[in-house]
Scaffold this motif. Structure first.
Motif, PDB file in Angstrom:
ATOM      1  N   ILE A  28      54.299  42.150 -78.201  1.00  0.00           N
ATOM      2  CA  ILE A  28      53.621  43.398 -77.865  1.00  0.00           C
ATOM      3  C   ILE A  28      52.351  43.049 -77.100  1.00  0.00           C
ATOM      4  CG2 ILE A  28      52.428  45.445 -78.737  1.00  0.00           C
ATOM      5  CD1 ILE A  28      54.224  45.303 -81.208  1.00  0.00           C
ATOM      6  N   LYS A  29      52.206  43.682 -75.961  1.00  0.00           N
ATOM      7  CA  LYS A  29      50.994  43.545 -75.148  1.00  0.00           C
ATOM      8  C   LYS A  29      50.229  44.857 -75.252  1.00  0.00           C
ATOM      9  CE  LYS A  29      49.915  43.949 -70.341  1.00  0.00           C
ATOM     10  NZ  LYS A  29      50.443  43.812 -68.969  1.00  0.00           N
ATOM     11  N   VAL A  30      48.954  44.783 -75.627  1.00  0.00           N
ATOM     12  CA  VAL A  30      48.105  45.964 -75.644  1.00  0.00           C
ATOM     13  C   VAL A  30      47.090  45.810 -74.515  1.00  0.00           C
ATOM     14  CG1 VAL A  30      46.436  47.343 -76.924  1.00  0.00           C
ATOM     15  CG2 VAL A  30      48.402  46.332 -78.116  1.00  0.00           C
ATOM     16  N   ALA A  31      47.197  46.695 -73.528  1.00  0.00           N
ATOM     17  CA  ALA A  31      46.238  46.732 -72.424  1.00  0.00           C
ATOM     18  C   ALA A  31      45.127  47.707 -72.828  1.00  0.00           C
ATOM     19  CB  ALA A  31      46.925  47.187 -71.142  1.00  0.00           C
ATOM     20  N   PRO A  32      43.915  47.198 -73.094  1.00  0.00           N
ATOM     21  CA  PRO A  32      42.853  48.081 -73.580  1.00  0.00           C
ATOM     22  C   PRO A  32      42.330  49.011 -72.490  1.00  0.00           C
ATOM     23  CG  PRO A  32      41.995  45.869 -73.250  1.00  0.00           C
ATOM     24  CD  PRO A  32      43.469  45.817 -72.975  1.00  0.00           C
ATOM     25  N   ASN A  33      42.013  50.234 -72.896  1.00  0.00           N
ATOM     26  CA  ASN A  33      41.364  51.186 -71.998  1.00  0.00           C
ATOM     27  C   ASN A  33      39.868  51.197 -72.274  1.00  0.00           C
ATOM     28  OD1 ASN A  33      43.867  52.054 -70.965  1.00  0.00           O
ATOM     29  ND2 ASN A  33      44.110  53.436 -72.690  1.00  0.00           N
ATOM     30  N   ASP A  34      39.539  51.381 -73.543  1.00  0.00           N
ATOM     31  CA  ASP A  34      38.138  51.426 -73.941  1.00  0.00           C
ATOM     32  C   ASP A  34      38.033  51.124 -75.419  1.00  0.00           C
ATOM     33  OD1 ASP A  34      38.554  53.895 -75.418  1.00  0.00           O
ATOM     34  OD2 ASP A  34      38.413  54.954 -73.520  1.00  0.00           O
ATOM     35  N   GLY A  35      36.812  51.116 -75.907  1.00  0.00           N
ATOM     36  CA  GLY A  35      36.593  50.831 -77.310  1.00  0.00           C
ATOM     37  C   GLY A  35      35.130  50.863 -77.654  1.00  0.00           C
ATOM     38  N   TYR A  36      34.806  50.296 -78.811  1.00  0.00           N
ATOM     39  CA  TYR A  36      33.441  50.276 -79.297  1.00  0.00           C
ATOM     40  C   TYR A  36      33.273  49.024 -80.151  1.00  0.00           C
ATOM     41  CZ  TYR A  36      28.957  52.384 -80.424  1.00  0.00           C
ATOM     42  OH  TYR A  36      27.609  52.646 -80.499  1.00  0.00           O
ATOM     43  N   TYR A  37      32.083  48.436 -80.131  1.00  0.00           N
ATOM     44  CA  TYR A  37      31.838  47.236 -80.920  1.00  0.00           C
ATOM     45  C   TYR A  37      30.495  47.320 -81.624  1.00  0.00           C
ATOM     46  CZ  TYR A  37      28.367  45.567 -77.589  1.00  0.00           C
ATOM     47  OH  TYR A  37      27.239  45.451 -76.816  1.00  0.00           O
ATOM     48  N   TYR A  38      30.368  46.536 -82.680  1.00  0.00           N
ATOM     49  CA  TYR A  38      29.106  46.307 -83.361  1.00  0.00           C
ATOM     50  C   TYR A  38      29.111  44.849 -83.790  1.00  0.00           C
ATOM     51  CZ  TYR A  38      25.347  46.027 -86.695  1.00  0.00           C
ATOM     52  OH  TYR A  38      24.199  45.630 -87.340  1.00  0.00           O
ATOM     53  N   GLN A  39      28.008  44.154 -83.558  1.00  0.00           N
ATOM     54  CA  GLN A  39      27.895  42.786 -84.045  1.00  0.00           C
ATOM     55  C   GLN A  39      26.422  42.459 -84.279  1.00  0.00           C
ATOM     56  OE1 GLN A  39      28.516  40.833 -79.705  1.00  0.00           O
ATOM     57  NE2 GLN A  39      29.065  39.535 -81.372  1.00  0.00           N
ATOM     58  N   THR A  40      26.195  41.502 -85.174  1.00  0.00           N
ATOM     59  CA  THR A  40      24.826  41.066 -85.415  1.00  0.00           C
ATOM     60  C   THR A  40      24.402  40.132 -84.294  1.00  0.00           C
ATOM     61  OG1 THR A  40      25.617  39.261 -86.798  1.00  0.00           O
ATOM     62  CG2 THR A  40      24.919  41.253 -87.933  1.00  0.00           C
ATOM     63  N   LYS A  41      23.149  40.241 -83.920  1.00  0.00           N
ATOM     64  CA  LYS A  41      22.585  39.328 -82.928  1.00  0.00           C
ATOM     65  C   LYS A  41      22.079  38.068 -83.610  1.00  0.00           C
ATOM     66  CE  LYS A  41      19.519  42.135 -81.383  1.00  0.00           C
ATOM     67  NZ  LYS A  41      18.380  42.672 -80.657  1.00  0.00           N
ATOM     68  N   GLU A  42      21.719  38.206 -84.870  1.00  0.00           N
ATOM     69  CA  GLU A  42      21.178  37.098 -85.635  1.00  0.00           C
ATOM     70  C   GLU A  42      22.193  36.766 -86.726  1.00  0.00           C
ATOM     71  OE1 GLU A  42      17.971  39.527 -86.651  1.00  0.00           O
ATOM     72  OE2 GLU A  42      16.731  38.948 -84.948  1.00  0.00           O
ATOM     73  N   ASN A  43      21.853  35.845 -87.585  1.00  0.00           N
ATOM     74  CA  ASN A  43      22.820  35.537 -88.630  1.00  0.00           C
ATOM     75  C   ASN A  43      22.878  36.660 -89.668  1.00  0.00           C
ATOM     76  OD1 ASN A  43      21.102  35.025 -90.971  1.00  0.00           O
ATOM     77  ND2 ASN A  43      20.527  33.078 -90.005  1.00  0.00           N
ATOM     78  N   LYS A  44      23.917  36.638 -90.451  1.00  0.00           N
ATOM     79  CA  LYS A  44      24.197  37.708 -91.415  1.00  0.00           C
ATOM     80  C   LYS A  44      23.060  37.887 -92.421  1.00  0.00           C
ATOM     81  CE  LYS A  44      27.776  38.934 -94.782  1.00  0.00           C
ATOM     82  NZ  LYS A  44      29.071  38.549 -95.320  1.00  0.00           N
ATOM     83  N   LEU A  45      22.470  36.809 -92.894  1.00  0.00           N
ATOM     84  CA  LEU A  45      21.402  36.887 -93.887  1.00  0.00           C
ATOM     85  C   LEU A  45      20.177  37.618 -93.341  1.00  0.00           C
ATOM     86  CD1 LEU A  45      20.424  36.146 -96.718  1.00  0.00           C
ATOM     87  CD2 LEU A  45      19.643  33.956 -95.784  1.00  0.00           C
TER      88      LEU A  45
END
Length: 171
Positions: free
Chosen positions: A127-144
């Protein structure tokens, strides 16, 4: 309620593809949702690869409900979570199914033996999923550090940057 906030950085084109690759490969698995415009069906799926165009690749049984649902409605949603790094991603895209032997060979891993009788199993599909759009969240620093900032905001009621970054993705 906490007053911690995250700065926004919307990404498109190659920057969005790089973010997709980075977060999804770190997570490794996702909830793969079909029938998103009706009675949504979700199941965990192992990601095989993200290619240079940002397409996401999965192995699946050609006779699975998921494959039948994609045949009738190719719009899918993918939900990735890498909790150890506080990285999350939601992707909307269009799925296509192939039984091309070269693609099966390319994306085959020994882990797939748990579901198939080797790479020559006639029920394997890619299965190939060609992305259209989405949303992300991530830490810039470490988790602690990120967690400490959120706790501080919750205790003091002061607005602070929570150590994360989030934004829309357009491929």
């Amino acid at each position: 309620m906490s007053n911690a906030i995250s700065p926004h950085e919307n990404l498109s084109g190659s920057a969005a593809i790089e973010k997709i690759k980075n977060i999804t490969e770190g997570a490794g698995t996702c909830f793969f949702s079909t029938r998103v415009n009706a009675d949504t069906k979700s199941r965990p799926m192992a990601l095989q690869d993200v290619d240079a165009e940002g397409n996401l690749w999965f192995l699946s049984d050609i006779n699975s409900d998921k494959n039948h649902e994609i045949t009738s409605d190719s719009e899918v949603e993918l939900y990735f979570m890498n909790n150890s790094k506080y990285e999350y991603m939601f992707i909307k895209g269009k799925a296509t199914i192939s039984q091309d032997k070269a693609l099966i060979e390319k994306y085959w891993t020994n882990f797939a033996n748990a579901w198939f009788d080797g790479k020559d199993d006639p029920s394997i599909s890619v299965i190939k999923v060609a992305p259209n759009d989405g949303y992300y969240y991530q830490t810039k620093e470490n988790k602690l550090i990120a967690m400490s900032k959120m706790i501080f905001a919750a205790i003091t009621g002061k607005s602070i940057e929570d150590g994360g970054i989030e934004g829309k993705l357009e491929v």
